[in-house]
Write an enzyme that holds these catalytic residues in place. Sequence first.
Site, short mmCIF file in Angstrom:
data_model
loop_
_atom_site.label_atom_id
_atom_site.label_comp_id
_atom_site.label_asym_id
_atom_site.label_seq_id
_atom_site.Cartn_x
_atom_site.Cartn_y
_atom_site.Cartn_z
N ILE A 10 40.01 69.11 36.46
CA ILE A 10 38.80 69.68 37.22
C ILE A 10 38.76 71.32 36.70
CG2 ILE A 10 40.22 70.40 39.06
CD1 ILE A 10 38.05 69.18 40.71
N GLY A 31 50.53 70.06 40.93
CA GLY A 31 49.64 69.30 40.58
C GLY A 31 48.41 70.10 40.31
N ASP A 33 46.62 72.17 42.19
CA ASP A 33 46.70 73.43 42.53
C ASP A 33 47.14 74.33 41.73
OD1 ASP A 33 46.98 75.51 44.48
OD2 ASP A 33 48.50 74.70 45.66
N THR A 121 46.13 62.30 46.78
CA THR A 121 46.52 61.03 45.96
C THR A 121 47.65 61.33 45.02
OG1 THR A 121 45.02 61.08 44.26
CG2 THR A 121 44.76 59.96 46.38
N1 AR6 Z 1 42.38 68.16 37.28
C1 AR6 Z 1 41.86 67.05 38.00
N2 AR6 Z 1 42.78 66.47 38.89
C2 AR6 Z 1 44.26 66.52 38.91
C3 AR6 Z 1 44.61 67.71 38.09
C4 AR6 Z 1 43.70 68.50 37.32
N3 AR6 Z 1 44.10 69.46 36.40
N4 AR6 Z 1 46.08 67.90 38.02
C5 AR6 Z 1 46.32 66.65 39.04
N5 AR6 Z 1 45.31 66.15 39.58
P1 AR6 Z 1 48.07 66.64 43.63
P2 AR6 Z 1 48.00 66.38 46.75
C6 AR6 Z 1 44.92 64.82 40.36
O1 AR6 Z 1 49.63 66.28 43.63
O2 AR6 Z 1 48.59 65.19 46.64
C7 AR6 Z 1 50.32 70.70 45.43
O3 AR6 Z 1 51.75 71.38 45.19
C8 AR6 Z 1 46.34 64.05 40.59
O4 AR6 Z 1 46.48 63.13 39.57
O5 AR6 Z 1 47.47 67.98 42.97
O6 AR6 Z 1 46.65 66.90 47.64
C9 AR6 Z 1 49.83 71.51 46.55
O7 AR6 Z 1 50.16 72.81 46.59
C10 AR6 Z 1 45.96 63.32 41.89
O8 AR6 Z 1 45.06 62.25 41.74
O9 AR6 Z 1 47.61 67.01 45.57
C11 AR6 Z 1 50.36 70.66 47.69
O10 AR6 Z 1 51.51 71.09 47.98
C12 AR6 Z 1 45.24 64.67 42.68
O11 AR6 Z 1 44.97 65.61 41.71
C13 AR6 Z 1 50.57 69.39 47.08
O12 AR6 Z 1 50.38 69.58 45.61
C14 AR6 Z 1 45.86 65.23 43.78
O13 AR6 Z 1 47.19 65.48 43.27
C15 AR6 Z 1 49.07 68.75 47.29
O14 AR6 Z 1 49.39 67.29 46.99
#
Ligand code: AR6
Length: 174
Positions: A10, A31, A33, A121
């Site tokens: 993203i 992730g 973030d 997710t």
């Molecule tokens: N681009 C697009 N999607 C992504 C990317 C990227 N660069 N990297 C990961 N994903 P997550 P949550 C996807 O864990 O579950 C953080 O520590 C990933 O495959 O990023 O909402 C925050 O600070 C997944 O499908 O977020 C919070 O503490 C999706 O993004 C916590 O994680 C969401 O995964 C939030 O957890």
Amino acid sequence: MKIELIKGDITKIHADAIVNAANSSLLGGGGVDGAIHRAGGSKILEECRVIRNRQGKCKTGEAVVTTAGSLPAKHVIHTVGPVWNDNPEKSSQLLSECYKNSLLLAESLGVKTIAFPNISTGIYKFPKELAGKIAVNEVRKFSSDIIEKVIFVCFDDENENIYKKLLDQPFKKE
Ligand code: AR6
């Protein structure tokens, strides 16, 4: 609103706004973030700190906006997804609110294109199929004269396949 599906990172998306799956501290994490803060630079965290000092933590389901720093997007909308737990109904409601509140905030900023990751997710362990249904449903039922395009950005194959199937199905209004 047109809906598009993209597989990828993203942080590379050229949209007026990209959405971050943040946590309530707004101070970064892993992730998506972590990826957004790393790629966008320190300006994003600086603005997150200002918001924190002004209004405290961001509640689950709510959304706030900062600059996108050096990212190709103009704004980052930070929303806090629910951690999947033993209350699926409440978690589902909160996840719907993430999408709705992000879209409302985007509209108020005059955003024409907005990209969403698959909120909750990853680290927050929300079941992907259910999260996809909620995301697609919430976006499809949101009607806007301002937002022209919503892009779902899937990072993994499983989410991409789920979204492909969901977007192939016709939308039935409840
Ligand atoms: N681009 C697009 N999607 C992504 C990317 C990227 N660069 N990297 C990961 N994903 P997550 P949550 C996807 O864990 O579950 C953080 O520590 C990933 O495959 O990023 O909402 C925050 O600070 C997944 O499908 O977020 C919070 O503490 C999706 O993004 C916590 O994680 C969401 O995964 C939030 O957890």
